[in-house]
Design a protein around this motif. Sequence first.
Motif, PDB file in Angstrom:
ATOM      1  N   GLY A  47       0.789  -1.221   0.000  1.00 12.93           N
ATOM      2  CA  GLY A  47       0.000   0.000   0.000  1.00 12.93           C
ATOM      3  C   GLY A  47       0.818   1.266   0.000  1.00 12.93           C
ATOM      4  O   GLY A  47       0.445   2.257   0.636  1.00 12.93           O
ATOM      5  N   ILE A  48       1.957   1.248  -0.721  1.00 14.81           N
ATOM      6  CA  ILE A  48       2.878   2.381  -0.707  1.00 14.81           C
ATOM      7  C   ILE A  48       3.221   2.822  -2.129  1.00 14.81           C
ATOM      8  O   ILE A  48       3.425   1.993  -3.017  1.00 14.81           O
ATOM      9  CB  ILE A  48       4.193   2.019   0.010  1.00 14.81           C
ATOM     10  N   THR A  49       3.335   4.118  -2.320  1.00 14.22           N
ATOM     11  CA  THR A  49       3.779   4.714  -3.575  1.00 14.22           C
ATOM     12  C   THR A  49       4.817   5.794  -3.262  1.00 14.22           C
ATOM     13  O   THR A  49       4.695   6.482  -2.257  1.00 14.22           O
ATOM     14  CB  THR A  49       2.600   5.367  -4.327  1.00 14.22           C
ATOM     15  N   PHE A  50       5.832   5.914  -4.109  1.00 13.85           N
ATOM     16  CA  PHE A  50       6.784   7.022  -3.983  1.00 13.85           C
ATOM     17  C   PHE A  50       7.422   7.276  -5.342  1.00 13.85           C
ATOM     18  O   PHE A  50       7.246   6.499  -6.276  1.00 13.85           O
ATOM     19  CB  PHE A  50       7.852   6.724  -2.905  1.00 13.85           C
ATOM     20  N   PHE A  69      11.863   5.255   6.948  1.00 11.69           N
ATOM     21  CA  PHE A  69      10.673   5.967   7.410  1.00 11.69           C
ATOM     22  C   PHE A  69       9.564   4.945   7.614  1.00 11.69           C
ATOM     23  O   PHE A  69       9.141   4.284   6.661  1.00 11.69           O
ATOM     24  CB  PHE A  69      10.246   7.016   6.377  1.00 11.69           C
ATOM     25  N   ALA A  70       9.113   4.769   8.846  1.00 12.66           N
ATOM     26  CA  ALA A  70       8.069   3.798   9.163  1.00 12.66           C
ATOM     27  C   ALA A  70       6.767   4.517   9.497  1.00 12.66           C
ATOM     28  O   ALA A  70       6.771   5.568  10.158  1.00 12.66           O
ATOM     29  CB  ALA A  70       8.503   2.918  10.328  1.00 12.66           C
ATOM     30  N   PHE A  71       5.655   3.935   9.061  1.00 12.51           N
ATOM     31  CA  PHE A  71       4.346   4.553   9.257  1.00 12.51           C
ATOM     32  C   PHE A  71       3.272   3.485   9.102  1.00 12.51           C
ATOM     33  O   PHE A  71       3.586   2.301   8.925  1.00 12.51           O
ATOM     34  CB  PHE A  71       4.136   5.670   8.229  1.00 12.51           C
ATOM     35  N   LYS A  72       2.013   3.858   9.182  1.00 15.47           N
ATOM     36  CA  LYS A  72       0.912   2.924   8.981  1.00 15.47           C
ATOM     37  C   LYS A  72       0.290   3.150   7.607  1.00 15.47           C
ATOM     38  O   LYS A  72       0.092   4.293   7.187  1.00 15.47           O
ATOM     39  CB  LYS A  72      -0.164   3.099  10.058  1.00 15.47           C
ATOM     40  N   ASN A  73      -0.024   2.037   6.906  1.00 14.43           N
ATOM     41  CA  ASN A  73      -0.691   2.173   5.616  1.00 14.43           C
ATOM     42  C   ASN A  73      -2.196   2.332   5.812  1.00 14.43           C
ATOM     43  O   ASN A  73      -2.674   2.467   6.953  1.00 14.43           O
ATOM     44  CB  ASN A  73      -0.345   0.999   4.689  1.00 14.43           C
ATOM     45  N   ALA A  74      -2.941   2.320   4.725  1.00 13.30           N
ATOM     46  CA  ALA A  74      -4.378   2.563   4.798  1.00 13.30           C
ATOM     47  C   ALA A  74      -5.118   1.498   5.601  1.00 13.30           C
ATOM     48  O   ALA A  74      -6.227   1.746   6.102  1.00 13.30           O
ATOM     49  CB  ALA A  74      -4.955   2.650   3.388  1.00 13.30           C
ATOM     50  N   LYS A  75      -4.521   0.322   5.748  1.00 12.03           N
ATOM     51  CA  LYS A  75      -5.137  -0.757   6.517  1.00 12.03           C
ATOM     52  C   LYS A  75      -4.733  -0.724   7.987  1.00 12.03           C
ATOM     53  O   LYS A  75      -5.111  -1.599   8.757  1.00 12.03           O
ATOM     54  CB  LYS A  75      -4.762  -2.109   5.903  1.00 12.03           C
ATOM     55  N   GLY A  76      -3.931   0.265   8.356  1.00 12.21           N
ATOM     56  CA  GLY A  76      -3.496   0.366   9.731  1.00 12.21           C
ATOM     57  C   GLY A  76      -2.347  -0.547  10.080  1.00 12.21           C
ATOM     58  O   GLY A  76      -2.055  -0.779  11.258  1.00 12.21           O
ATOM     59  N   SER A 126      10.025  12.539   0.696  1.00 10.60           N
ATOM     60  CA  SER A 126       8.873  13.440   0.820  1.00 10.60           C
ATOM     61  C   SER A 126       7.702  13.018  -0.050  1.00 10.60           C
ATOM     62  O   SER A 126       6.555  13.409   0.200  1.00 10.60           O
ATOM     63  CB  SER A 126       9.280  14.871   0.472  1.00 10.60           C
ATOM     64  N   THR A 127       7.969  12.198  -1.087  1.00 11.94           N
ATOM     65  CA  THR A 127       6.901  11.771  -2.001  1.00 11.94           C
ATOM     66  C   THR A 127       6.204  10.490  -1.553  1.00 11.94           C
ATOM     67  O   THR A 127       5.258  10.045  -2.204  1.00 11.94           O
ATOM     68  CB  THR A 127       7.453  11.546  -3.424  1.00 11.94           C
ATOM     69  N   VAL A 128       6.660   9.871  -0.482  1.00 11.23           N
ATOM     70  CA  VAL A 128       6.037   8.633   0.003  1.00 11.23           C
ATOM     71  C   VAL A 128       4.572   8.909   0.340  1.00 11.23           C
ATOM     72  O   VAL A 128       4.247   9.870   1.041  1.00 11.23           O
ATOM     73  CB  VAL A 128       6.775   8.088   1.232  1.00 11.23           C
ATOM     74  N   ARG A 129       3.688   8.063  -0.165  1.00  7.77           N
ATOM     75  CA  ARG A 129       2.260   8.248   0.039  1.00  7.77           C
ATOM     76  C   ARG A 129       1.541   6.912  -0.010  1.00  7.77           C
ATOM     77  O   ARG A 129       2.119   5.901  -0.418  1.00  7.77           O
ATOM     78  CB  ARG A 129       1.687   9.194  -1.015  1.00  7.77           C
ATOM     79  N   LEU A 130       0.296   6.912   0.395  1.00  2.33           N
ATOM     80  CA  LEU A 130      -0.495   5.688   0.402  1.00  2.33           C
ATOM     81  C   LEU A 130      -0.953   5.355  -1.014  1.00  2.33           C
ATOM     82  O   LEU A 130      -1.316   6.234  -1.796  1.00  2.33           O
ATOM     83  CB  LEU A 130      -1.710   5.827   1.318  1.00  2.33           C
ATOM     84  N   PHE A 131      -0.932   4.080  -1.323  1.00  2.00           N
ATOM     85  CA  PHE A 131      -1.384   3.590  -2.626  1.00  2.00           C
ATOM     86  C   PHE A 131      -2.899   3.709  -2.703  1.00  2.00           C
ATOM     87  O   PHE A 131      -3.614   3.310  -1.788  1.00  2.00           O
ATOM     88  CB  PHE A 131      -0.955   2.129  -2.779  1.00  2.00           C
ATOM     89  N   LYS A 132      -3.403   4.269  -3.812  1.00  2.00           N
ATOM     90  CA  LYS A 132      -4.835   4.398  -4.010  1.00  2.00           C
ATOM     91  C   LYS A 132      -5.220   3.796  -5.349  1.00  2.00           C
ATOM     92  O   LYS A 132      -4.829   4.306  -6.405  1.00  2.00           O
ATOM     93  CB  LYS A 132      -5.258   5.881  -3.956  1.00  2.00           C
ATOM     94  N   LYS A 133      -5.961   2.727  -5.335  1.00  2.00           N
ATOM     95  CA  LYS A 133      -6.394   2.081  -6.565  1.00  2.00           C
ATOM     96  C   LYS A 133      -7.233   3.037  -7.395  1.00  2.00           C
ATOM     97  O   LYS A 133      -8.176   3.662  -6.896  1.00  2.00           O
ATOM     98  CB  LYS A 133      -7.234   0.827  -6.235  1.00  2.00           C
TER      99      LYS A 133
END
Length: 252
Positions: free
Chosen positions: A67-70, A206-213, A240-247
């Motif tokens: 669930g990641i895009t950059f 860089f660690a974080f939570k994706n859209a599924k938590g 800085s461009t790291v973002r959540l994947f959106k279908k």
Amino acid sequence: MTAAAVIVAACAVTGVLVLRDDGSDKADPKPAASASASPGDKSRSAAEGGSGPLVPGWNTVVNAQRGITFDVPPSWARKSASWVSYVAKDDDPEEKPLVAMMAPAVLKEKWCTSDDDKSGSEEDTPLASTGTTGEKSSKNTAAAAKDTATNWVYGAYTQPDRTRLTIGEPEPYRTKTGIQGSLVTVTSSGTPAKGKCDGDDKAVTFAFKNAKGVFVSWTYVGAHGVPDEVPDTTIRKILSTVRLFKKGDGEG
């Protein structure tokens, strides 16, 4: 051996690598082989639902599984979405990954070429790689970032010596799209060289939570202390461009 060399060597021995989807890319058995894709494979961008680049002229990297895009500069070669690079303990015959990254992009794939064991088979070491990792077993973003960055530098550069590591404290970070998490930088210094391409390494995670938590991470790994080392400004711009994947997102 440098981290980049370990990555390439692992792929050369095993082929294009795929880890089982248990939510984490760092504790699986030795991966199985799969087919590769060309660096410009459209499946890495809008064709599989990834958004277009936030930086004009850059290319989008998508890991739909995590669930990641950059985005990365055009000089970085994107591997297929199923490609996994990893490092393992030197004495582990099964090469169980200490840490791995999926769907990486690689800079200067033949930055250094060597045949240190005189086997007649040369190995290419890239200057740097960046990709994404599942962190399902982590308790928080700070621990995930610290463990992943440390394992990259230790596993590929300094093992079994941990005294060569400089481990930064986790710091809060927020991407352009508002993702918040923890950022950790780890470097090695003075690691004794055992081969032509050996040297010191740097990892930024860089660690974080994706859209599924679920905890996930983005990592940069590259040669440290060399004339053509990737500058921090470039690393931070990619990060800085790291973002959540959106279908369904289109190319922009």
